[in-house]
Design a protein around this motif. Sequence first.
Motif, PDB file in Angstrom:
ATOM      1  N   LEU A 159      26.524  -7.709  17.512  1.00 20.34           N
ATOM      2  CA  LEU A 159      26.570  -6.523  16.653  1.00 20.34           C
ATOM      3  C   LEU A 159      27.036  -6.922  15.248  1.00 20.34           C
ATOM      4  N   LEU A 171      19.701  -1.289  12.212  1.00 17.98           N
ATOM      5  CA  LEU A 171      21.057  -1.392  12.744  1.00 17.98           C
ATOM      6  C   LEU A 171      22.109  -1.566  11.641  1.00 17.98           C
ATOM      7  N   THR A 178      25.970   6.310  15.966  1.00 15.30           N
ATOM      8  CA  THR A 178      24.713   5.943  16.623  1.00 15.30           C
ATOM      9  C   THR A 178      24.921   4.667  17.443  1.00 15.30           C
ATOM     10  N   LEU A 179      25.667   3.725  16.866  1.00 13.44           N
ATOM     11  CA  LEU A 179      25.918   2.469  17.573  1.00 13.44           C
ATOM     12  C   LEU A 179      26.923   2.668  18.704  1.00 13.44           C
ATOM     13  N   ALA A 181      27.058   5.290  20.492  1.00  7.87           N
ATOM     14  CA  ALA A 181      26.295   5.912  21.575  1.00  7.87           C
ATOM     15  C   ALA A 181      25.327   4.937  22.239  1.00  7.87           C
ATOM     16  N   THR A 182      24.791   3.981  21.479  1.00  6.14           N
ATOM     17  CA  THR A 182      23.780   3.097  22.060  1.00  6.14           C
ATOM     18  C   THR A 182      24.380   1.813  22.632  1.00  6.14           C
ATOM     19  N   VAL A 183      25.378   1.259  21.958  1.00  6.29           N
ATOM     20  CA  VAL A 183      25.964  -0.006  22.414  1.00  6.29           C
ATOM     21  C   VAL A 183      27.144   0.243  23.363  1.00  6.29           C
TER      22      VAL A 183
ATOM     23  N   LEU B 147      15.030   0.847  15.840  1.00  7.36           N
ATOM     24  CA  LEU B 147      16.417   0.768  16.310  1.00  7.36           C
ATOM     25  C   LEU B 147      16.480   0.027  17.639  1.00  7.36           C
ATOM     26  N   SER B 150      16.176  -3.654  16.962  1.00 10.32           N
ATOM     27  CA  SER B 150      17.341  -4.318  16.360  1.00 10.32           C
ATOM     28  C   SER B 150      18.522  -4.360  17.333  1.00 10.32           C
ATOM     29  N   SER B 154      20.398  -7.730  18.451  1.00  7.78           N
ATOM     30  CA  SER B 154      21.857  -7.893  18.389  1.00  7.78           C
ATOM     31  C   SER B 154      22.378  -8.546  19.668  1.00  7.78           C
ATOM     32  N   TYR B 190      17.807  -1.072  26.177  1.00  8.16           N
ATOM     33  CA  TYR B 190      17.539  -0.933  24.739  1.00  8.16           C
ATOM     34  C   TYR B 190      16.052  -0.676  24.483  1.00  8.16           C
ATOM     35  N   LEU B 195      18.310   6.325  24.641  1.00  7.44           N
ATOM     36  CA  LEU B 195      19.135   5.570  23.692  1.00  7.44           C
ATOM     37  C   LEU B 195      20.585   6.034  23.664  1.00  7.44           C
TER      38      LEU B 195
END
Lengths: 197, 197
Positions: A159, A171, A178-179, A181-183, B147, B150, B154, B190, B195
Amino acid sequence: MPRTGRRPGNQDTREAILAAARQAFAERGYDKASIRQIATTAGVDPALVHHYFGAKDKLFLTAMEAPIDPGKAIDQVVSGGLAGIGERLVRMFLTVWDSPAGTSAAALVRSAVSHDWSARMLREFITTQILRRVIAKLDLDPTEAPLRASLVASQLMGLIMARYIIKLEPLATAPRETLVATVGPTIQRYLSGPLDQ
Amino acid sequence: MPRTGRRPGNQDTREAILAAARQAFAERGYDKASIRQIATTAGVDPALVHHYFGAKDKLFLTAMEAPIDPGKAIDQVVSGGLAGIGERLVRMFLTVWDSPAGTSAAALVRSAVSHDWSARMLREFITTQILRRVIAKLDLDPTEAPLRASLVASQLMGLIMARYIIKLEPLATAPRETLVATVGPTIQRYLSGPLDQ
């Protein structure tokens, strides 16, 4: 303005101690490096090392020029337990990196990638100052904990690379949440999910 | 042994073209860099650039000293469709990095992290040579695809950092299939999962 806190001490002595500390941490690793040996290399009394820099973990953070002490932030994240820890960890991590401290941290990562000794320092930092604390506070199966922790580190380092170093879009400029929630779910699965599905 | 294939050409001319190409790709990005402009900078005819290096994507790979052409490997991975693509992508990726090509690739990443211009080259490489191909071949919602791509990058970059650059254990020496099983589902989510959960 009155001078407060510790005196800065003799600058040459401080620098000699920090140079000896960097060498010791890089060559021997955090656990095997000792204040006594660092003091000997720097030609000073061990008590002086303690006086200037405090305990070994504080000396390590200073020697690495770490922009923050991760201890408090991690305590806060893990104190809520495993539930939701993925999102909390990503949010804390990005908050630090989006702050001015992130610029210094990026310099550390750049240096670690270019030089073997700083790669070792960064590895020791991630392992002993971050992952070990996370593992210690969470109730993880000890046979799985190290792999879980290094998987978490891999996603968080990626990241950092994508957002701050390589600046890969979208990204790089995505909103922090947003990150989260996704990561966040990735980190959650690495820490608490089954490891093979 | 008879000489086969293209003649190597004048070495100085080749180097001049590659230097102009690196400058163009780093400054203007892959899409805006043109063979014509690169030829002008190098003081040669555009036909000579084509003759020595082929099409723009081949010139780019040569200018970056990319150890492999990712095109074929990616075609193979994505040809199976979305089902199971996470595990296939991680397996292919680690197979390349565990090969001798991985050593050259690690040098590329080190350089990209230390120098702004090579960070830009690496970003262009990841975006145009890898992610764009993956997106093009999979049936992804175009509003989400960048998104998703990316995020994949990551995690894969983080895997590289942890396994080959920082050498974080136990991930650094874990069997490839352990990482396929643990990181594969992340890549899968991903690319094909919702998401935000």
